[in-house]
Scaffold this active site. Structure first.
Site, PDB file in Angstrom:
ATOM      1  N   HIS A  57      -1.302  -5.822  11.675  1.00  0.00           N
ATOM      2  CA  HIS A  57      -2.214  -6.897  11.255  1.00  0.00           C
ATOM      3  C   HIS A  57      -1.946  -8.205  11.996  1.00  0.00           C
ATOM      4  CE1 HIS A  57      -2.323  -4.759   7.017  1.00  0.00           C
ATOM      5  NE2 HIS A  57      -2.946  -4.071   7.957  1.00  0.00           N
TER       6      HIS A  57
ATOM      7  N   ASN B  65      -4.981  -6.173   3.546  1.00  0.00           N
ATOM      8  CA  ASN B  65      -5.389  -5.674   4.855  1.00  0.00           C
ATOM      9  C   ASN B  65      -6.571  -6.519   5.342  1.00  0.00           C
ATOM     10  OD1 ASN B  65      -4.703  -3.719   2.678  1.00  0.00           O
ATOM     11  ND2 ASN B  65      -4.044  -2.573   4.447  1.00  0.00           N
TER      12      ASN B  65
ATOM     13  N   GLU C  23       0.850  -1.180   0.000  1.00  0.00           N
ATOM     14  CA  GLU C  23       0.000   0.000   0.000  1.00  0.00           C
ATOM     15  C   GLU C  23       0.892   1.238   0.000  1.00  0.00           C
ATOM     16  OE1 GLU C  23      -1.092   0.670   4.624  1.00  0.00           O
ATOM     17  OE2 GLU C  23      -1.828  -1.160   3.719  1.00  0.00           O
TER      18      GLU C  23
HETATM   19  P1  FAE Z   1      -9.943  -5.728  17.175  1.00  0.00           P
HETATM   20  O1  FAE Z   1     -10.462  -4.785  16.170  1.00  0.00           O
HETATM   21  O2  FAE Z   1      -8.510  -5.646  17.563  1.00  0.00           O
HETATM   22  O3  FAE Z   1     -10.845  -5.557  18.475  1.00  0.00           O
HETATM   23  C1  FAE Z   1     -10.575  -6.192  19.692  1.00  0.00           C
HETATM   24  C2  FAE Z   1     -11.233  -5.391  20.804  1.00  0.00           C
HETATM   25  O4  FAE Z   1     -11.236  -6.162  21.992  1.00  0.00           O
HETATM   26  C3  FAE Z   1     -10.514  -4.081  21.133  1.00  0.00           C
HETATM   27  O5  FAE Z   1     -11.451  -3.041  21.197  1.00  0.00           O
HETATM   28  C4  FAE Z   1      -9.887  -4.359  22.502  1.00  0.00           C
HETATM   29  O6  FAE Z   1      -9.792  -3.212  23.322  1.00  0.00           O
HETATM   30  C5  FAE Z   1     -10.854  -5.356  23.094  1.00  0.00           C
HETATM   31  N1  FAE Z   1     -10.241  -6.254  24.073  1.00  0.00           N
HETATM   32  C6  FAE Z   1      -9.067  -6.900  23.977  1.00  0.00           C
HETATM   33  N2  FAE Z   1      -8.855  -7.690  25.076  1.00  0.00           N
HETATM   34  C7  FAE Z   1      -9.948  -7.504  25.865  1.00  0.00           C
HETATM   35  C8  FAE Z   1     -10.319  -8.041  27.130  1.00  0.00           C
HETATM   36  N3  FAE Z   1      -9.547  -8.910  27.776  1.00  0.00           N
HETATM   37  N4  FAE Z   1     -11.479  -7.622  27.679  1.00  0.00           N
HETATM   38  C9  FAE Z   1     -12.279  -6.742  27.032  1.00  0.00           C
HETATM   39  N5  FAE Z   1     -11.965  -6.213  25.825  1.00  0.00           N
HETATM   40  C10 FAE Z   1     -10.822  -6.605  25.244  1.00  0.00           C
HETATM   41  O7  FAE Z   1     -10.225  -7.236  16.772  1.00  0.00           O
HETATM   42  N6  FAE Z   1      -6.878  -3.458   8.613  1.00  0.00           N
HETATM   43  C11 FAE Z   1      -7.438  -3.266   7.409  1.00  0.00           C
HETATM   44  O8  FAE Z   1      -8.123  -4.145   6.884  1.00  0.00           O
HETATM   45  N7  FAE Z   1      -7.244  -2.069   6.739  1.00  0.00           N
HETATM   46  C12 FAE Z   1      -6.469  -1.073   7.247  1.00  0.00           C
HETATM   47  O9  FAE Z   1      -6.337  -0.011   6.637  1.00  0.00           O
HETATM   48  C13 FAE Z   1      -5.847  -1.281   8.511  1.00  0.00           C
HETATM   49  N8  FAE Z   1      -5.024  -0.328   9.050  1.00  0.00           N
HETATM   50  C14 FAE Z   1      -4.582  -0.491  10.343  1.00  0.00           C
HETATM   51  C15 FAE Z   1      -3.878   0.543  10.957  1.00  0.00           C
HETATM   52  C16 FAE Z   1      -3.542   0.450  12.305  1.00  0.00           C
HETATM   53  C17 FAE Z   1      -2.778   1.569  12.975  1.00  0.00           C
HETATM   54  C18 FAE Z   1      -3.916  -0.703  13.053  1.00  0.00           C
HETATM   55  C19 FAE Z   1      -3.587  -0.835  14.516  1.00  0.00           C
HETATM   56  C20 FAE Z   1      -4.591  -1.743  12.436  1.00  0.00           C
HETATM   57  C21 FAE Z   1      -4.925  -1.652  11.088  1.00  0.00           C
HETATM   58  N9  FAE Z   1      -5.638  -2.667  10.457  1.00  0.00           N
HETATM   59  C22 FAE Z   1      -6.130  -2.490   9.192  1.00  0.00           C
HETATM   60  C23 FAE Z   1      -5.925  -3.935  11.142  1.00  0.00           C
HETATM   61  C24 FAE Z   1      -7.367  -4.049  11.631  1.00  0.00           C
HETATM   62  O10 FAE Z   1      -7.761  -2.885  12.324  1.00  0.00           O
HETATM   63  C25 FAE Z   1      -7.465  -5.288  12.512  1.00  0.00           C
HETATM   64  O11 FAE Z   1      -7.134  -6.405  11.711  1.00  0.00           O
HETATM   65  C26 FAE Z   1      -8.845  -5.473  13.096  1.00  0.00           C
HETATM   66  O12 FAE Z   1      -9.218  -4.381  13.898  1.00  0.00           O
HETATM   67  C27 FAE Z   1      -8.896  -6.739  13.931  1.00  0.00           C
HETATM   68  O13 FAE Z   1     -10.247  -7.005  14.241  1.00  0.00           O
HETATM   69  P2  FAE Z   1     -10.627  -7.981  15.397  1.00  0.00           P
HETATM   70  O14 FAE Z   1     -12.088  -8.198  15.375  1.00  0.00           O
HETATM   71  O15 FAE Z   1      -9.744  -9.177  15.339  1.00  0.00           O
END
Ligand code: FAE
Length: 544
Positions: A483, A521, A398
């Site tokens: 990721h 992504n 990207e």
């Molecule tokens: P996630 O979104 O990480 O959510 C997990 C949630 O659970 C969070 O709110 C935590 O605070 C909460 N949590 C964790 N442990 C606990 C606990 N013990 N008790 C209560 N709550 C808890 O999970 N992906 C893309 O496809 N496109 C992009 O452009 C992209 N850019 C990114 C840029 C950055 C800076 C970052 C950090 C990530 C990026 N990603 C991107 C990755 C994407 O946001 C990530 O794959 C998803 O958010 C993961 O989704 P999940 O449902 O696995």
């Protein structure tokens, strides 16, 4: 979707969105469309809920919406805050270029992915606070995570990419790809509000001069570029550039949250979930332990945090159906802790395995003085260099912004490579946490693959790498990932629908299910898989 179901959904979303806004305004840690529940917001947790979803990221949000629609009372437990309260200047999130306490999760310093510019440290001291971006450190790898209602959707770059079907089939061969590409990927794209940039505007605007320059350099070296769909509202961005609306993507905002323009989960799935009237979100609630009661229900130990990370209370609550949506790091840690402390002893050796950073590598190139990226750079990438078909070194890079507001003569990229190396987690009793085992050597293949392509681009354009961006002199940075994927892999730690092996009514619904790599992504893949899995679980486990 019929017109009337579309209307119902948007009315529901409206209700949910209103609940999200008013909860923030009153400083509540409970968000619900049911007034009775909102009123007892400060009274902690209910003793029991038929369904509990841990986390509020992609997998969690999909699951809660579908449970709520099916009429199942559902509590979501989120360790982060609800991000909906403007400060005196009207902003909800911290500025990107002068981070304040809202930027990072319980840190005393900002921790930007670019550590330095001209070797000068670009991070600053901040007040320790339950901010929106976390960086979790494990030896040779650190992992960026979103914290708050919406998880990663609050901080990510909004790139909404459906993976190549052939690669999806390669990484998850047990899944019916016809069903995914016919039903669940389209459903995920629609619900997430994915949109594409207007090609004419892209060619003309100032905001993507940096991407057009990188495209020129890539094409000169024989590469093709592709447009990347997004959940940032491109129409809003166009109006930002025209000066009609407050700026967000064009005000350098991205990793510390966007004050405008982004369709994060609190605007989409979570608003709709709350709008069903059956879903309640509890914030600043960190799940620490899971055990099984004699009657087969689950008991959770939950720590309520204050805004500086201190413990307000420890409570317990029960659930018949428990969904882990705490992300690759969070869900894996919960399962490992439960297995190794003996509260869920039948969990198998597959828990904690199959982790990867999606082959992430960041790299910067120094441009010639006459090749300007422009001072205005949209924080949301819209173009990628697609070399995924290279049989030896598949890479999707990207074209990333470096939105400093001034010309820096740098082209930046986040490359996604196909690195087969996998890490694993073990439970460390002393720190009561999961530790990742991933070495620099395991990441080397990603650098080698990216280098082949960027050497070629540099060679053809007579440009060089930047050596001043990653804290030392390295031109490639693979010691962090945006990721994280894996840890409870589909078909290994769980069955093919996310049911955890060894226990019934226990499910994983997030990025932990994906074996270390998606080639693009990942959030669209996480969303679509969660849609698929919850469909099956509702039909076979819950409604039966
Ligand atoms: P996630 O979104 O990480 O959510 C997990 C949630 O659970 C969070 O709110 C935590 O605070 C909460 N949590 C964790 N442990 C606990 C606990 N013990 N008790 C209560 N709550 C808890 O999970 N992906 C893309 O496809 N496109 C992009 O452009 C992209 N850019 C990114 C840029 C950055 C800076 C970052 C950090 C990530 C990026 N990603 C991107 C990755 C994407 O946001 C990530 O794959 C998803 O958010 C993961 O989704 P999940 O449902 O696995």
């Amino acid at each position: 979707m019929t017109q009337s179901s579309r209307r119902t959904l948007s009315r529901r979303k409206f209700l949910g969105y209103a609940a999200l806004s008013s909860a923030a305004a009153y400083g509540l840690t409970t968000v619900s469309t049911r007034p009775a529940q909102a009123a007892d917001a400060r009274d902690g947790l209910p003793d029991f809920s038929p369904a509990v979803v841990i986390g509020t990221g992609y997998g969690a949000a999909v699951t809660a919406l579908r449970l709520g629609e099916a009429g199942i009372p559902t509590v979501m437990l989120e360790m982060g805050q609800l991000w909906d309260t403007p400060t005196a200047d009207g902003s909800i999130f911290s500025p990107m270029l002068s981070p304040d306490k809202r930027s990072m999760w319980l840190k005393n310093r900002s921790e930007m992915p670019l550590a330095s510019f001209l070797w000068i440290d670009i991070n600053t001291g901040i007040e320790r606070y339950a901010g929106v971006l976390d960086r979790v450190h494990y030896g040779d790898m650190s992992v960026y995570l979103g914290r708050g209602v919406g998880g990663g959707s609050l901080v990510n770059g909004a790139m909404a990419v459906t993976p190549r079907r052939s690669y999806f089939e390669e990484i998850l061969p047990g899944i019916d790809a016809d069903e995914m590409y016919g039903t669940y990927f389209p459903r995920a794209n629609e619900e997430l509000g994915v949109n594409e940039i207007d090609r004419d505007w892209f060619e003309d605007c100032d905001s993507y001069q940096y991407a057009r320059l990188s495209r020129k350099h890539a094409e000169k070296a024989g590469y093709r570029t592709v447009f990347v769909p997004s959940v940032y509202d491109f129409d809003y961005m166009r109006r930002e550039e025209a000066g009609e609306v407050p700026r967000s993507a064009l005000d350098s905002e991205v990793i510390f949250g966007n004050n405008h323009g982004k369709r994060s989960l609190d605007k989409t799935y979570l608003a709709a979930a709350l709008g069903t009237g059956n879903v309640t979100i509890k914030t600043l609630q960190e799940v620490r332990g899971i055990r099984r009661s004699a009657d087969g229900t689950y008991r959770l130990t939950v720590r309520e945090l204050d805004e500086t990370g201190g413990t307000v209370a420890r409570r317990e609550m029960g659930a018949r159906h428990l969904f882990l949506g705490a992300g690759s790091i969070g869900s894996t840690e919960l399962l490992l802790r439960a297995r190794d402390t003996g509260t869920l002893p039948r969990l198998g050796g597959e828990i904690g395995q199959g982790w990867g950073p999606n082959g992430n590598v960041m790299v910067g190139r120094a441009n010639h003085a006459w090749d300007l990226t422009g001072p205005l750079q949209s924080g949301m990438p819209a173009l990628g260099i697609d070399a995924w078909d290279d049989p030896d070194n598949p890479v999707f890079a990207e074209i990333a912004p470096m939105p400093a507001g001034v010309e820096l003569w740098v082209s930046l990229y986040l490359a996604i490579t196909k690195n087969p190396a996998r890490g694993h987690f073990t439970y460390d009793a002393a720190s009561d946490s999961a530790q990742l085992h991933w070495t620099a050597e395991q990441g080397q293949a990603s650098i080698d693959a990216a280098k082949v392509h960027f050497d070629r681009i540099n060679g053809v354009n007579n440009t060089v790498y930047r050596h001043d961006l990653f804290g030392d002199t390295r031109p490639f940075e693979n010691r962090f990932t945006y990721h994280p994927l894996g840890g409870a892999v589909l078909g290994e730690a769980t069955d093919l629908y996310g049911r955890v092996k060894g226990y019934d009514n226990l499910y994983v619904t997030d990025g932990s299910l994906i074996p270390g790599s998606t080639g693009v992504n990942p959030f669209v893949t996480i969303t679509a898989l969660a849609e698929r899995n919850v469909d099956r679980v509702l039909a076979e486990d819950i409604r039966r």
